[in-house]
Design an enzyme around this catalytic site. Structure first.
Site, PDB file in Angstrom:
ATOM      1  N   SER A  93      30.478 -52.399  -5.181  1.00  0.00           N
ATOM      2  CA  SER A  93      30.895 -52.839  -6.512  1.00  0.00           C
ATOM      3  C   SER A  93      29.812 -53.629  -7.222  1.00  0.00           C
ATOM      4  O   SER A  93      29.907 -53.874  -8.430  1.00  0.00           O
ATOM      5  CB  SER A  93      32.148 -53.717  -6.402  1.00  0.00           C
ATOM      6  OG  SER A  93      31.836 -54.878  -5.635  1.00  0.00           O
ATOM      7  N   ASP A 121      35.163 -69.613 -12.185  1.00  0.00           N
ATOM      8  CA  ASP A 121      36.130 -69.959 -13.229  1.00  0.00           C
ATOM      9  C   ASP A 121      35.510 -70.048 -14.616  1.00  0.00           C
ATOM     10  O   ASP A 121      36.201 -69.810 -15.618  1.00  0.00           O
ATOM     11  CB  ASP A 121      36.798 -71.301 -12.895  1.00  0.00           C
ATOM     12  CG  ASP A 121      37.568 -71.240 -11.594  1.00  0.00           C
ATOM     13  OD1 ASP A 121      38.019 -70.132 -11.229  1.00  0.00           O
ATOM     14  OD2 ASP A 121      37.702 -72.289 -10.929  1.00  0.00           O
ATOM     15  N   SER A 128      35.320 -59.348 -14.140  1.00  0.00           N
ATOM     16  CA  SER A 128      35.337 -59.003 -12.725  1.00  0.00           C
ATOM     17  C   SER A 128      34.026 -58.274 -12.450  1.00  0.00           C
ATOM     18  O   SER A 128      33.442 -57.680 -13.360  1.00  0.00           O
ATOM     19  CB  SER A 128      36.519 -58.086 -12.410  1.00  0.00           C
ATOM     20  OG  SER A 128      36.358 -57.467 -11.149  1.00  0.00           O
ATOM     21  N   HIS A 177       4.470 -14.234 -14.321  1.00  0.00           N
ATOM     22  CA  HIS A 177       4.383 -14.062 -12.859  1.00  0.00           C
ATOM     23  C   HIS A 177       2.999 -14.465 -12.341  1.00  0.00           C
ATOM     24  O   HIS A 177       2.541 -13.955 -11.316  1.00  0.00           O
ATOM     25  CB  HIS A 177       4.672 -12.613 -12.450  1.00  0.00           C
ATOM     26  CG  HIS A 177       5.996 -12.115 -12.891  1.00  0.00           C
ATOM     27  ND1 HIS A 177       7.133 -12.212 -12.121  1.00  0.00           N
ATOM     28  CD2 HIS A 177       6.381 -11.517 -14.047  1.00  0.00           C
ATOM     29  CE1 HIS A 177       8.159 -11.679 -12.769  1.00  0.00           C
ATOM     30  NE2 HIS A 177       7.721 -11.264 -13.951  1.00  0.00           N
ATOM     31  N   SER A 307     -12.689 -36.672  -4.240  1.00  0.00           N
ATOM     32  CA  SER A 307     -12.748 -36.478  -2.793  1.00  0.00           C
ATOM     33  C   SER A 307     -13.574 -37.575  -2.157  1.00  0.00           C
ATOM     34  O   SER A 307     -14.556 -38.061  -2.734  1.00  0.00           O
ATOM     35  CB  SER A 307     -13.366 -35.117  -2.464  1.00  0.00           C
ATOM     36  OG  SER A 307     -13.584 -34.979  -1.069  1.00  0.00           O
ATOM     37  N   LYS A 313     -16.543 -33.656  -6.842  1.00  0.00           N
ATOM     38  CA  LYS A 313     -15.234 -33.042  -7.045  1.00  0.00           C
ATOM     39  C   LYS A 313     -14.371 -33.950  -7.922  1.00  0.00           C
ATOM     40  O   LYS A 313     -14.309 -35.164  -7.718  1.00  0.00           O
ATOM     41  CB  LYS A 313     -14.536 -32.808  -5.710  1.00  0.00           C
ATOM     42  CG  LYS A 313     -13.329 -31.898  -5.777  1.00  0.00           C
ATOM     43  CD  LYS A 313     -12.852 -31.566  -4.364  1.00  0.00           C
ATOM     44  CE  LYS A 313     -11.789 -30.485  -4.379  1.00  0.00           C
ATOM     45  NZ  LYS A 313     -10.569 -30.895  -5.046  1.00  0.00           N
ATOM     46  N   GLU A 320      -0.896 -34.455 -11.493  1.00  0.00           N
ATOM     47  CA  GLU A 320      -0.348 -34.588 -10.140  1.00  0.00           C
ATOM     48  C   GLU A 320       0.614 -35.764 -10.055  1.00  0.00           C
ATOM     49  O   GLU A 320       1.693 -35.662  -9.440  1.00  0.00           O
ATOM     50  CB  GLU A 320      -1.492 -34.753  -9.136  1.00  0.00           C
ATOM     51  CG  GLU A 320      -2.290 -33.484  -8.896  1.00  0.00           C
ATOM     52  CD  GLU A 320      -3.489 -33.674  -8.008  1.00  0.00           C
ATOM     53  OE1 GLU A 320      -4.102 -32.672  -7.635  1.00  0.00           O
ATOM     54  OE2 GLU A 320      -3.829 -34.839  -7.677  1.00  0.00           O
TER      55      GLU A 320
END
Length: 453
Positions: A93, A121, A128, A177, A307, A313, A320
């Protein structure tokens, strides 16, 4: 310190009380607390509740002013979360988090007024855990959408649209494709991305009215026991002024306490957005692949070495990261779906899980949308030499000849062009009666991006 269960030790400098201390002992699960945005929404809800109870003459003005000061102090605290250490994986809850807020505020108000203020109180008056926690799921999500995700999506859409306009003259080989297909303009590709995101934005916007409906006033099970009949309405009025967003009592408080269907639906739209972002990111990765052995159609901005062993590279790090964000949002959606179906009779009992995952999805989608816009889309360059070379050798251009020569002849041209590694126009000139001028016109890639005959 003591509570209804007895004595328990708490740190001398802690603002929280006994129930929070018990929760810390009971739930050493993940070390992760509910998100800051959720706690801020909870504090704003406590302030709106205090203001409503004051207007309804249930709370004296001096106590209300002390509560207001305490809330503002906490909201301005850069280390706010140290006061809210309860684990996400707690009572379903969210009672521990609600009492954590009640106790922290009660401590600050007690110090201000030099008298003891009850967390139950006074601070929790008319509330609640069962209605304020689901209300705060909605409040925090709506505020996060308004202030983070929607502006970030707009930035991404605008950046894509601007890039599309910049690249309208550039034509590349289309792919279906992952295989060569008819040519498309870069602007058409990017406008497709923008359209996806606009649709996502519209779907998210459509759910905002449901988020603005709150469970507050239902108290324990939806009946509103122990709260003023006008509390729900006045609470929403005060909260709307505090947040500059429109909130209203839900038509049926029972359903908003027992279920989290709106959160599940929003999560589904966030998942859809994640799907769109993953699609866009993977397109960028494919087009950037190479530079020699891949497609090499674009070059993303070089941001860091790619890399630890291969010098020179450079990898597509932003797309990503975006794909990983998308995967996380999809996983969060599964958790939220399971959480949403955990409404057992009159109460959902996975509310902290739903809140944490929903807000994380909004936050990381917002963050990565800005990164995609600023560090991937805005500044990639087109390798015009590469796209021109592959476009001129694309045998699928023969599709444009089909209305003139028929499918079978067109297929024969394609096969021979593939086998001989020759341009379509040269093979077509040999196998058809079409003139060089007619072939040049029919096979013009720019014309083919407009469709029609």
């Amino acid at each position: 310190m003591h509570d209804s269960m007895g004595e328990i030790d708490i740190p001398v400098d802690a603002l929280y009380g006994a129930q929070t201390a018990r929760a810390i002992k009971n739930f050493p699960v993940s070390g992760q607390t509910l998100p800051r945005n959720f706690i801020r929404a909870l504090l704003l809800a406590k302030l709106a509740a205090a203001e409503a109870n004051t207007e309804l003459k249930l709370l004296d003005r001096s106590t209300y002013l002390a509560i207001a000061e305490a809330v503002q102090t906490l909201l301005a605290d850069p280390h706010l979360m140290r006061h809210f250490p309860v684990d996400i994986f707690q009572t379903g809850s969210g009672t521990s988090t609600n009492m954590n807020a009640n106790e922290v505020l009660a401590t600050l108000v007690s110090q201000k007024l030099s008298k003891e203020i009850s967390p139950n109180d006074v601070i929790n008056m008319g509330q609640s855990s069962n209605d304020i926690i689901p209300s705060c799921v909605h409040i925090s999500a709506l505020l996060a959408l308004e202030h983070t995700l929607q502006p970030s999506l707009k930035l991404l859409i605008d950046t894509i649209s601007n890039k599309a306009e910049e690249l309208d003259a550039d034509i590349k080989t289309g792919r279906t494709h992952l295989m060569d297909a008819m040519p498309v303009r870069f602007s058409q590709v990017l406008e497709g991305w923008a359209s996806q995101l606009v649709q996502c934005q519209q779907l998210i916007t459509a759910i905002r009215p449901a988020l603005s409906a709150l469970a507050q006033g239902g108290t324990a099970v939806g009946t509103g026991v122990n709260t003023h009949a006008d509390f729900s309405r006045v609470f929403c009025e005060k909260l709307s002024l505090l947040t500059r967003m429109q909130f209203h009592p839900a038509d049926n408080l029972f359903s908003r306490i027992a279920s989290h269907d709106t959160a599940v639906a929003l999560s589904g739209q966030l998942k859809t957005t994640a799907v769109a972002i993953m699609k866009i990111s993977n397109d960028l990765r494919w087009m950037n692949s190479g530079p020699l052995a891949g497609l090499g159609e674009i070059e993303l901005q070089a941001l860091q070495p790619g890399s630890s062993i291969m010098p020179g590279k450079v990898n597509p790090v932003i797309p990503e990261a975006a794909c990983m964000v998308a995967a996380q949002v999809m996983g969060n959606d599964t958790a939220i779906t399971v959480g949403g179906q955990s409404g057992n009779f009159e109460l959902n009992v996975m509310q902290p899980l739903i809140a944490a995952n929903l807000l994380q999805s909004i936050e990381i989608l917002a963050n990565v949308s800005r990164l995609l816009a600023n560090k991937a889309i805005a500044n990639f360059s087109v390798n015009r030499q590469q796209i021109a070379a592959t476009l001129s050798r694309n045998p699928i251009l023969v599709t444009a000849l089909t209305p003139k020569v028929g499918y079978e002849t067109a297929a024969k041209i394609v096969k021979q062009a593939y086998q001989q590694h020759r341009p379509i126009i040269d093979v077509a000139a040999e196998l058809t009666e079409l003139s060089q001028q007619e072939l040049t016109e029919l096979l013009n890639p720019e014309r083919l991006t407009h469709g029609g005959f």
